[in-house]
Design a protein around this motif. Structure first.
Motif, mmCIF file in Angstrom:
data_model
loop_
_atom_site.group_PDB
_atom_site.id
_atom_site.type_symbol
_atom_site.label_atom_id
_atom_site.label_comp_id
_atom_site.label_asym_id
_atom_site.label_seq_id
_atom_site.Cartn_x
_atom_site.Cartn_y
_atom_site.Cartn_z
ATOM 1 N N VAL A 69 0.837 -1.203 0.000
ATOM 2 C CA VAL A 69 0.000 0.000 0.000
ATOM 3 C C VAL A 69 0.872 1.254 0.000
ATOM 4 O O VAL A 69 0.634 2.199 -0.770
ATOM 5 N N ALA A 70 1.898 1.281 0.857
ATOM 6 C CA ALA A 70 2.779 2.442 0.931
ATOM 7 C C ALA A 70 3.507 2.673 -0.382
ATOM 8 O O ALA A 70 3.668 3.819 -0.831
ATOM 9 N N MET A 71 3.957 1.589 -1.031
ATOM 10 C CA MET A 71 4.666 1.737 -2.293
ATOM 11 C C MET A 71 3.740 2.278 -3.378
ATOM 12 O O MET A 71 4.100 3.210 -4.114
ATOM 13 N N VAL A 72 2.536 1.701 -3.489
ATOM 14 C CA VAL A 72 1.603 2.146 -4.530
ATOM 15 C C VAL A 72 1.228 3.611 -4.333
ATOM 16 O O VAL A 72 1.152 4.389 -5.292
ATOM 17 N N ARG A 73 1.005 4.010 -3.085
ATOM 18 C CA ARG A 73 0.648 5.411 -2.821
ATOM 19 C C ARG A 73 1.778 6.366 -3.167
ATOM 20 O O ARG A 73 1.538 7.550 -3.425
ATOM 21 N N ALA A 74 3.015 5.872 -3.176
ATOM 22 C CA ALA A 74 4.160 6.717 -3.508
ATOM 23 C C ALA A 74 4.401 6.814 -5.007
ATOM 24 O O ALA A 74 5.192 7.652 -5.453
ATOM 25 N N LEU A 75 3.735 5.976 -5.799
ATOM 26 C CA LEU A 75 3.946 5.964 -7.245
ATOM 27 C C LEU A 75 3.173 7.082 -7.941
ATOM 28 O O LEU A 75 2.162 7.577 -7.436
ATOM 29 N N ASP A 76 3.627 7.444 -9.121
ATOM 30 C CA ASP A 76 2.959 8.465 -9.927
ATOM 31 C C ASP A 76 1.858 7.801 -10.755
ATOM 32 O O ASP A 76 2.007 7.551 -11.955
ATOM 33 N N LEU A 77 0.756 7.491 -10.075
ATOM 34 C CA LEU A 77 -0.398 6.871 -10.711
ATOM 35 C C LEU A 77 -1.652 7.642 -10.338
ATOM 36 O O LEU A 77 -1.711 8.288 -9.283
ATOM 37 N N ALA A 78 -2.667 7.555 -11.176
ATOM 38 C CA ALA A 78 -3.948 8.192 -10.874
ATOM 39 C C ALA A 78 -4.573 7.552 -9.637
ATOM 40 O O ALA A 78 -4.409 6.355 -9.398
ATOM 41 N N TRP B 131 -6.405 4.238 -10.036
ATOM 42 C CA TRP B 131 -5.575 3.056 -10.241
ATOM 43 C C TRP B 131 -4.862 2.637 -8.967
ATOM 44 O O TRP B 131 -4.657 1.442 -8.721
ATOM 45 N N LYS B 132 -4.464 3.599 -8.134
ATOM 46 C CA LYS B 132 -3.876 3.242 -6.844
ATOM 47 C C LYS B 132 -4.863 2.426 -6.022
ATOM 48 O O LYS B 132 -4.512 1.388 -5.443
ATOM 49 N N GLN B 133 -6.109 2.895 -5.977
ATOM 50 C CA GLN B 133 -7.145 2.188 -5.226
ATOM 51 C C GLN B 133 -7.375 0.793 -5.789
ATOM 52 O O GLN B 133 -7.523 -0.184 -5.047
ATOM 53 N N ARG B 134 -7.377 0.666 -7.118
ATOM 54 C CA ARG B 134 -7.635 -0.627 -7.753
ATOM 55 C C ARG B 134 -6.494 -1.614 -7.467
ATOM 56 O O ARG B 134 -6.736 -2.787 -7.151
ATOM 57 N N LEU B 135 -5.254 -1.180 -7.597
ATOM 58 C CA LEU B 135 -4.121 -2.063 -7.348
ATOM 59 C C LEU B 135 -4.098 -2.543 -5.898
ATOM 60 O O LEU B 135 -3.843 -3.716 -5.624
ATOM 61 N N ILE B 136 -4.371 -1.634 -4.964
ATOM 62 C CA ILE B 136 -4.406 -2.016 -3.551
ATOM 63 C C ILE B 136 -5.522 -3.019 -3.298
ATOM 64 O O ILE B 136 -5.337 -4.023 -2.598
ATOM 65 N N LYS B 137 -6.673 -2.779 -3.888
ATOM 66 C CA LYS B 137 -7.822 -3.676 -3.717
ATOM 67 C C LYS B 137 -7.514 -5.073 -4.220
ATOM 68 O O LYS B 137 -7.942 -6.079 -3.637
ATOM 69 N N ASP B 138 -6.738 -5.169 -5.296
ATOM 70 C CA ASP B 138 -6.481 -6.466 -5.925
ATOM 71 C C ASP B 138 -5.203 -7.139 -5.427
ATOM 72 O O ASP B 138 -4.790 -8.157 -5.989
ATOM 73 N N PHE B 139 -4.595 -6.607 -4.381
ATOM 74 C CA PHE B 139 -3.333 -7.173 -3.897
ATOM 75 C C PHE B 139 -3.455 -8.659 -3.591
ATOM 76 O O PHE B 139 -2.568 -9.447 -3.922
ATOM 77 N N SER B 140 -4.542 -9.063 -2.939
ATOM 78 C CA SER B 140 -4.701 -10.467 -2.558
ATOM 79 C C SER B 140 -5.287 -11.318 -3.677
ATOM 80 O O SER B 140 -5.476 -12.519 -3.493
ATOM 81 N N ARG B 141 -5.597 -10.701 -4.806
ATOM 82 C CA ARG B 141 -6.115 -11.442 -5.961
ATOM 83 C C ARG B 141 -5.062 -11.381 -7.051
ATOM 84 O O ARG B 141 -5.092 -10.515 -7.916
ATOM 85 N N LYS B 142 -4.129 -12.305 -7.022
ATOM 86 C CA LYS B 142 -2.949 -12.189 -7.870
ATOM 87 C C LYS B 142 -3.289 -12.166 -9.361
ATOM 88 O O LYS B 142 -2.665 -11.446 -10.136
ATOM 89 N N LEU C 284 1.012 3.381 -17.433
ATOM 90 C CA LEU C 284 1.987 2.719 -16.574
ATOM 91 C C LEU C 284 3.313 2.655 -17.330
ATOM 92 O O LEU C 284 3.519 1.771 -18.164
ATOM 93 N N PRO C 285 4.218 3.574 -17.044
ATOM 94 C CA PRO C 285 5.531 3.527 -17.704
ATOM 95 C C PRO C 285 6.234 2.213 -17.399
ATOM 96 O O PRO C 285 6.059 1.643 -16.321
ATOM 97 N N PRO C 286 7.029 1.705 -18.338
ATOM 98 C CA PRO C 286 7.733 0.435 -18.114
ATOM 99 C C PRO C 286 8.541 0.416 -16.826
ATOM 100 O O PRO C 286 8.599 -0.599 -16.140
ATOM 101 N N TYR C 287 9.153 1.554 -16.473
ATOM 102 C CA TYR C 287 9.954 1.586 -15.252
ATOM 103 C C TYR C 287 9.091 1.316 -14.016
ATOM 104 O O TYR C 287 9.516 0.615 -13.095
ATOM 105 N N THR C 288 7.879 1.871 -14.004
ATOM 106 C CA THR C 288 7.002 1.690 -12.850
ATOM 107 C C THR C 288 6.576 0.235 -12.729
ATOM 108 O O THR C 288 6.554 -0.330 -11.632
#
Length: 383
Positions: free
Chosen positions: A159-168, A171-182, A258-262
Motif C-alpha cells: 500500500v505504501a509503495m503504490v501510494r508513492a507511485l505516480d499513478l492516478a 488506479w492506486k485504489q484498484r491495485l491495492i484492492k487487488d493485492f490479494s487477488r494475484k 503505466l511507464p515500463p519503469y514503474t
C-alpha cells in the motif's frame, strides 16, 4: 455458544474438543476474554468486507422481515461488532473464542471448528503483532507441532509503495484492492501497460466526460440510461451496482498509464522473498533506488522483527514474501500463516486489520490484529 465435549461424541472428536478447550483456556489466562458471538449473523458485513473466497462459500438465508442472514463463516467480523457495542469499545481489549464456523467446501463438511484471538485498541502495533504470532505458535505447539513453517507478509508495504507511485488515484485504489487477488493484479498491470502502449480507446471521450463530474449526477445518468435500455440486472448485479462498476471503469480507463519503469519497480517489489531481516534491507534499497519514501512502514516492519526476536522466535525460520497476502479484503498490514510443510491449507492464520472497525461503524480508527486456528487440521482431521 461454545460446545463442551460430550460423552456421546466419538473418542477422537471428544479429545479434539477437549484439547481445543484447553488451548482457549490458556488464552483466557493470558488475559483474553472469552467471546460468544451468535451463529446466525447479518450477511451484509461479510458480503461487503470479506474476500471473494468467503463470499462465494457463505450459507445464506432470509429473516421474516426480508433481511439477509448467514451462518457465521468467520469469527473476526462478529467479534469486532460485539466489541464495538461493548463498554470497552475504543479501549485496548482482547478476546478469544472457540466454536463452529460454516462455509461451503464441496465434499468436505460445511461446519468446522475454529479457535482464535482478536486484539483491539493497542497502539503498540509491533508488540501486538509479535504477541499474535507467538500465541499462534502456541496453538501449533499445543497440538504437538513445535516447528511449523512460518509464512509472513505485510500488506501495508505494498500500500505504501503504490501510494508513492505516480499513478492516478483510481488506479492506486484498484491495485491495492487487488493485492490479494494475484490474477486480477496481473491483469491490472497488463491493462495499464497496454493502455500506455496502444493509446486511449475510441470511447475515451465519453469516459472522460464522466470522469470528474458530480458522482451522484453521473450515477443517476447511467442508471437512467440502463433503465431506458431495458436493463434491470446482469449477472446478479442491480442497476445501481452496474452503474458503480461502469463509473469505476471510466475513472480507470481515463487515467490508464503505466511507464515500463514503474511496472518493473512493482515486479521487483513482488520478487522479494527471504527472511525478514534480509527483506528489510532489500526493500530499503529498492525505495532508495526508486526515490520513494517507505521509511515509516519499514520502521514498523523492523520494530515488529525486533519484537518477534525478543519473544525467542528465530527470524531465520520465517519466510517473508512481499507478494504474500490472505483472502480477506480487510487486512491492512502484517499477515501470517503457519503450515505443516505438506498441506496446502494453513493451520493457523491471521494478521492486522486496522481499517475494519471504522468500516463497521467505529467513529475513529481502532488498531486490531488476530488469528484463527483450524482445530481439525491441527488435530489431524479433515482440512
Amino acid at each position: 455458544m461454545t460446545q463442551s465435549p460430550s460423552p456421546t461424541l466419538p473418542g477422537s472428536r471428544a479429545q479434539t474438543l477437549a484439547s481445543a478447550e484447553s488451548l482457549v483456556s490458556a488464552y483466557e489466562k493470558a488475559g483474553y476474554t472469552r467471546a460468544h458471538p451468535g451463529i446466525l449473523q447479518l450477511a451484509e458485513p461479510f458480503l461487503d468486507l470479506s474476500g471473494e473466497d468467503i463470499r462465494a462459500r457463505m450459507f445464506l438465508t432470509s429473516g421474516r422481515s426480508g433481511e439477509e442472514l448467514c451462518l457465521r463463516p468467520d469469527f473476526t467480523i462478529p467479534v469486532s461488532r460485539d466489541y464495538l457495542t461493548s463498554e470497552v469499545a475504543g479501549r485496548p481489549h482482547g478476546y478469544c473464542y472457540l466454536g463452529p464456523v460454516f462455509r461451503d467446501r464441496g465434499a468436505l463438511p460445511g461446519e468446522f471448528l475454529q479457535a482464535g484471538i482478536e486484539s483491539f485498541g493497542r497502539s503498540d502495533k509491533a508488540a501486538a503483532d509479535a504477541e499474535t504470532l507467538a500465541l499462534g505458535l502456541e496453538a501449533t505447539a499445543h497440538f504437538g507441532m513445535d516447528t511449523p513453517d512460518i509464512r509472513m507478509g505485510d500488506v501495508g508495504l505494498f500500500v505504501a509503495m503504490v501510494r508513492a507511485l505516480d499513478l492516478a488515484p483510481a488506479w492506486k485504489q484498484r491495485l491495492i484492492k487487488d493485492f490479494s487477488r494475484k490474477a486480477s493484479l496481473a491483469q491490472d498491470l497488463d491493462r495499464l501497460s497496454l493502455a500506455t502502449a496502444n493509446g486511449r480507446p475510441d470511447y475515451q471521450g465519453v469516459l472522460a466526460a464522466l470522469t470528474g463530474s458530480d458522482p451522484k449526477a453521473a450515477h443517476a445518468l447511467i442508471t437512467d440510461l440502463l433503465s431506458i435500455a431495458g436493463i434491470s440486472a446482469v449477472g446478479g448485479r442491480s442497476i445501481g451496482e452496474i452503474a458503480d462498476r461502469f463509473l469505476e471503469q471510466s475513472a480507470l480507463d481515463a487515467s490508464a498509464t503505466l511507464p515500463p519503469y514503474t511496472r518493473s519497480l512493482i515486479e521487483r517489489f513482488f520478487s522479494i522473498s527471504s527472511d525478514p531481516l534480509e527483506a528489510s534491507a532489500t526493500m530499503r534499497s529498492l525505495a532508495h533506488d526508486a526515490g520513494i519514501v517507505l521509511t515509516p512502514t519499514l520502521d514498523l516492519f523492523d520494530a515488529r522483527n525486533a519484537e518477534i526476536a525478543r519473544r525467542g522466535i528465530d527470524l531465520k525460520r520465517i519466510t517473508f514474501s512481499s507478494s504474500f497476502g490472505r483472502g480477506m479484503d480487510y487486512y491492512t498490514g502484517f499477515v501470517f500463516e503457519l503450515r505443516d510443510g505438506t498441506g496446502e491449507e494453513p493451520l493457523v492464520a491471521g494478521g492486522r486489520y486496522d481499517d475494519l472497525l471504522t468500516r463497521l461503524g467505529a467513529p475513529e480508527p481502532i488498531p486490531a490484529v488476530g488469528f484463527s486456528v483450524w482445530i481439525e487440521r491441527l488435530a489431524g482431521g479433515a482440512s
